[in-house]
Design an enzyme around this catalytic site. Structure first.
Site, PDB file in Angstrom:
ATOM      1  CG  ASP A 168       8.798  -0.333  -0.791  1.00  0.00           C
ATOM      2  OD1 ASP A 168       9.501  -0.924  -1.632  1.00  0.00           O
ATOM      3  OD2 ASP A 168       9.024  -0.399   0.437  1.00  0.00           O
ATOM      4  CG  ASP A 191      10.081  -6.054   3.023  1.00  0.00           C
ATOM      5  OD1 ASP A 191       9.105  -6.575   3.571  1.00  0.00           O
ATOM      6  OD2 ASP A 191      11.254  -6.272   3.376  1.00  0.00           O
TER       7      ASP A 191
END
Length: 222
Positions: free
Chosen positions: A11, A13
Protein backbone atom coordinates in the site's frame (compact mmCIF):
# COMPACT_ATOMS: atom_id res chain seq x y z
CA UNK A 1 11.06 -26.83 0.57
CA UNK A 2 9.22 -23.54 1.15
CA UNK A 3 7.66 -21.89 -1.88
CA UNK A 4 9.76 -19.07 -3.25
CA UNK A 5 8.56 -15.55 -2.55
CA UNK A 6 7.48 -14.12 -5.91
CA UNK A 7 6.70 -10.49 -5.01
CA UNK A 8 5.90 -8.00 -2.28
CA UNK A 9 2.92 -5.69 -2.85
CA UNK A 10 2.72 -2.44 -0.87
CA UNK A 11 0.00 0.00 0.00
CA UNK A 12 1.17 3.60 -0.31
CA UNK A 13 -0.21 5.88 2.37
CA UNK A 14 0.94 4.83 5.82
CA UNK A 15 3.39 2.28 4.41
CA UNK A 16 5.61 4.12 1.91
CA UNK A 17 4.86 7.66 3.10
CA UNK A 18 2.23 9.32 5.25
CA UNK A 19 -0.03 11.85 3.57
CA UNK A 20 -2.88 11.37 6.05
CA UNK A 21 -2.54 14.92 7.35
CA UNK A 22 -2.70 16.33 3.82
CA UNK A 23 -5.86 14.30 3.11
CA UNK A 24 -7.40 15.42 6.39
CA UNK A 25 -6.88 19.12 5.76
CA UNK A 26 -8.30 18.79 2.23
CA UNK A 27 -11.38 16.86 3.36
CA UNK A 28 -11.95 19.16 6.33
CA UNK A 29 -11.90 22.21 4.06
CA UNK A 30 -14.39 20.70 1.61
CA UNK A 31 -16.61 19.42 4.43
CA UNK A 32 -16.64 22.86 6.01
CA UNK A 33 -17.79 24.38 2.72
CA UNK A 34 -20.94 22.23 2.92
CA UNK A 35 -21.43 22.87 6.65
CA UNK A 36 -20.07 19.55 7.91
CA UNK A 37 -17.47 19.32 10.66
CA UNK A 38 -15.02 16.42 10.73
CA UNK A 39 -12.19 15.77 13.14
CA UNK A 40 -9.10 13.59 13.07
CA UNK A 41 -10.94 10.73 14.79
CA UNK A 42 -13.52 10.62 12.01
CA UNK A 43 -10.80 11.06 9.38
CA UNK A 44 -9.13 7.88 10.65
CA UNK A 45 -12.20 5.93 9.49
CA UNK A 46 -11.42 6.99 5.90
CA UNK A 47 -8.04 5.25 5.88
CA UNK A 48 -7.70 2.99 2.84
CA UNK A 49 -11.06 4.13 1.42
CA UNK A 50 -11.53 5.52 -2.10
CA UNK A 51 -12.22 9.21 -2.70
CA UNK A 52 -15.89 8.84 -3.63
CA UNK A 53 -16.58 6.46 -0.75
CA UNK A 54 -14.83 8.87 1.62
CA UNK A 55 -17.08 11.68 0.38
CA UNK A 56 -20.17 9.51 0.83
CA UNK A 57 -19.17 8.77 4.43
CA UNK A 58 -18.59 12.46 5.13
CA UNK A 59 -22.02 13.38 3.76
CA UNK A 60 -23.64 10.61 5.81
CA UNK A 61 -21.74 11.85 8.87
CA UNK A 62 -23.19 15.34 8.32
CA UNK A 63 -26.68 14.09 7.54
CA UNK A 64 -26.47 15.47 4.00
CA UNK A 65 -26.17 12.37 1.82
CA UNK A 66 -29.46 13.15 0.03
CA UNK A 67 -28.61 16.82 -0.62
CA UNK A 68 -26.16 16.29 -3.48
CA UNK A 69 -26.69 14.67 -6.88
CA UNK A 70 -23.95 12.62 -8.60
CA UNK A 71 -22.62 15.63 -10.54
CA UNK A 72 -22.38 17.71 -7.37
CA UNK A 73 -20.65 14.85 -5.55
CA UNK A 74 -18.15 14.55 -8.38
CA UNK A 75 -17.48 18.29 -8.13
CA UNK A 76 -16.91 18.06 -4.37
CA UNK A 77 -14.53 15.13 -4.83
CA UNK A 78 -12.66 17.02 -7.56
CA UNK A 79 -12.35 20.06 -5.30
CA UNK A 80 -10.92 17.92 -2.50
CA UNK A 81 -8.45 16.37 -4.92
CA UNK A 82 -7.37 19.79 -6.20
CA UNK A 83 -6.62 20.97 -2.67
CA UNK A 84 -4.77 17.73 -1.92
CA UNK A 85 -2.71 17.77 -5.13
CA UNK A 86 -1.68 21.37 -4.45
CA UNK A 87 -0.33 20.21 -1.10
CA UNK A 88 1.81 17.45 -2.60
CA UNK A 89 4.59 19.94 -3.33
CA UNK A 90 5.46 19.49 0.35
CA UNK A 91 6.55 15.91 -0.33
CA UNK A 92 10.24 15.19 -0.79
CA UNK A 93 12.32 11.99 -0.51
CA UNK A 94 12.63 12.84 3.21
CA UNK A 95 8.92 11.98 3.56
CA UNK A 96 9.55 8.27 2.91
CA UNK A 97 8.78 6.34 6.08
CA UNK A 98 11.72 4.84 8.04
CA UNK A 99 13.30 1.71 6.60
CA UNK A 100 11.20 1.59 3.42
CA UNK A 101 13.78 2.71 0.88
CA UNK A 102 16.35 0.29 2.31
CA UNK A 103 13.84 -2.56 2.14
CA UNK A 104 12.85 -1.79 -1.46
CA UNK A 105 16.49 -1.60 -2.47
CA UNK A 106 17.24 -4.95 -0.82
CA UNK A 107 14.23 -6.57 -2.47
CA UNK A 108 15.53 -5.35 -5.83
CA UNK A 109 18.99 -6.70 -5.01
CA UNK A 110 17.40 -10.11 -4.29
CA UNK A 111 15.44 -9.99 -7.59
CA UNK A 112 12.08 -9.93 -5.80
CA UNK A 113 9.56 -7.81 -7.74
CA UNK A 114 7.63 -5.09 -5.94
CA UNK A 115 4.22 -3.65 -6.72
CA UNK A 116 2.02 -0.84 -5.46
CA UNK A 117 -1.67 -1.37 -4.66
CA UNK A 118 -2.99 2.06 -3.67
CA UNK A 119 -6.50 3.40 -4.18
CA UNK A 120 -4.97 6.86 -4.60
CA UNK A 121 -5.34 8.24 -8.11
CA UNK A 122 -2.30 10.38 -7.29
CA UNK A 123 -0.01 7.44 -6.52
CA UNK A 124 2.26 7.92 -9.58
CA UNK A 125 2.75 11.62 -8.75
CA UNK A 126 3.51 10.78 -5.11
CA UNK A 127 6.09 8.16 -6.09
CA UNK A 128 7.71 10.69 -8.41
CA UNK A 129 7.86 13.31 -5.65
CA UNK A 130 9.45 10.75 -3.36
CA UNK A 131 11.89 9.72 -6.14
CA UNK A 132 10.81 6.09 -5.76
CA UNK A 133 9.18 5.29 -9.09
CA UNK A 134 12.11 3.12 -10.23
CA UNK A 135 11.83 0.92 -7.13
CA UNK A 136 8.43 -0.46 -8.15
CA UNK A 137 7.92 -2.92 -10.98
CA UNK A 138 4.19 -2.25 -11.29
CA UNK A 139 1.78 0.35 -9.95
CA UNK A 140 -1.89 -0.63 -10.07
CA UNK A 141 -4.00 2.00 -11.86
CA UNK A 142 -6.65 3.01 -9.31
CA UNK A 143 -8.79 4.54 -12.06
CA UNK A 144 -9.34 1.06 -13.51
CA UNK A 145 -10.31 -0.52 -10.19
CA UNK A 146 -14.07 -0.97 -9.83
CA UNK A 147 -14.17 -2.25 -6.26
CA UNK A 148 -12.32 -0.55 -3.43
CA UNK A 149 -10.68 -2.30 -0.49
CA UNK A 150 -11.62 -4.54 1.35
CA UNK A 151 -12.36 -6.07 -2.06
CA UNK A 152 -9.15 -7.79 -3.23
CA UNK A 153 -9.34 -6.41 -6.79
CA UNK A 154 -6.46 -3.93 -6.56
CA UNK A 155 -4.08 -6.49 -5.03
CA UNK A 156 -5.04 -9.06 -7.65
CA UNK A 157 -4.44 -6.40 -10.30
CA UNK A 158 -0.97 -5.69 -8.93
CA UNK A 159 -0.12 -9.39 -8.93
CA UNK A 160 -1.39 -9.75 -12.49
CA UNK A 161 0.69 -6.75 -13.55
CA UNK A 162 3.80 -8.41 -12.15
CA UNK A 163 2.82 -11.83 -13.51
CA UNK A 164 2.94 -13.51 -10.10
CA UNK A 165 0.73 -15.87 -8.10
CA UNK A 166 -1.00 -14.03 -5.21
CA UNK A 167 -0.52 -17.04 -2.95
CA UNK A 168 3.24 -16.69 -3.42
CA UNK A 169 3.27 -13.01 -2.43
CA UNK A 170 3.31 -10.79 0.64
CA UNK A 171 1.04 -7.75 0.94
CA UNK A 172 1.87 -4.85 3.27
CA UNK A 173 -0.86 -2.56 4.63
CA UNK A 174 -1.62 -0.17 7.47
CA UNK A 175 -5.43 -0.15 7.15
CA UNK A 176 -7.90 -2.85 8.18
CA UNK A 177 -9.65 -2.67 4.79
CA UNK A 178 -6.30 -3.36 3.15
CA UNK A 179 -5.46 -6.30 5.39
CA UNK A 180 -8.87 -7.79 4.62
CA UNK A 181 -8.24 -7.30 0.89
CA UNK A 182 -4.83 -9.00 1.08
CA UNK A 183 -6.24 -11.95 2.99
CA UNK A 184 -9.15 -12.26 0.56
CA UNK A 185 -6.83 -12.93 -2.37
CA UNK A 186 -4.72 -15.52 -0.54
CA UNK A 187 -1.62 -13.43 0.02
CA UNK A 188 0.32 -13.41 3.28
CA UNK A 189 -0.46 -10.14 5.05
CA UNK A 190 1.80 -7.85 7.04
CA UNK A 191 0.08 -5.11 9.00
CA UNK A 192 1.78 -1.91 10.08
CA UNK A 193 0.03 -0.85 13.29
CA UNK A 194 -0.92 -2.34 16.63
CA UNK A 195 -4.70 -2.30 16.15
CA UNK A 196 -5.02 -4.34 12.95
CA UNK A 197 -6.86 -7.65 13.06
CA UNK A 198 -6.16 -10.85 11.10
CA UNK A 199 -2.77 -9.80 9.71
CA UNK A 200 -0.47 -12.82 9.31
CA UNK A 201 2.29 -10.69 10.86
CA UNK A 202 1.73 -7.44 12.71
CA UNK A 203 4.48 -4.84 13.18
CA UNK A 204 4.41 -1.61 15.14
CA UNK A 205 6.17 0.52 12.52
CA UNK A 206 7.87 0.43 9.14
CA UNK A 207 11.24 0.42 10.93
CA UNK A 208 10.52 -3.22 11.81
CA UNK A 209 9.86 -4.08 8.16
CA UNK A 210 13.33 -5.29 7.19
CA UNK A 211 14.50 -7.80 4.59
CA UNK A 212 15.77 -10.31 7.22
CA UNK A 213 12.39 -10.16 8.99
CA UNK A 214 10.48 -10.52 5.71
CA UNK A 215 12.65 -13.43 4.65
CA UNK A 216 12.28 -15.21 8.00
CA UNK A 217 8.54 -14.57 8.01
CA UNK A 218 8.15 -16.09 4.55
CA UNK A 219 10.22 -19.15 5.39
CA UNK A 220 8.42 -19.90 8.65
CA UNK A 221 4.84 -18.81 7.93
CA UNK A 222 2.13 -21.38 8.55
Amino acid sequence: MAQQLQAVIFDLDGVITDTAELHFHAWRQVAKEVDIDIDETFNATLKGISRMESLRRILVHGGREQDFNPAQCAALAARKNGIYVDSLHQLTPHAVLPGIKTLLTELRDHDIPTGLASVSLNAPAILEALEMTALFGFCADASRIRHSKPDPEIFLNACAGLGVDPQACIGVEDAQAGIDAINACGMASIGIGDTLNHATLRLSSTEELTWPRLSAFWQHRK
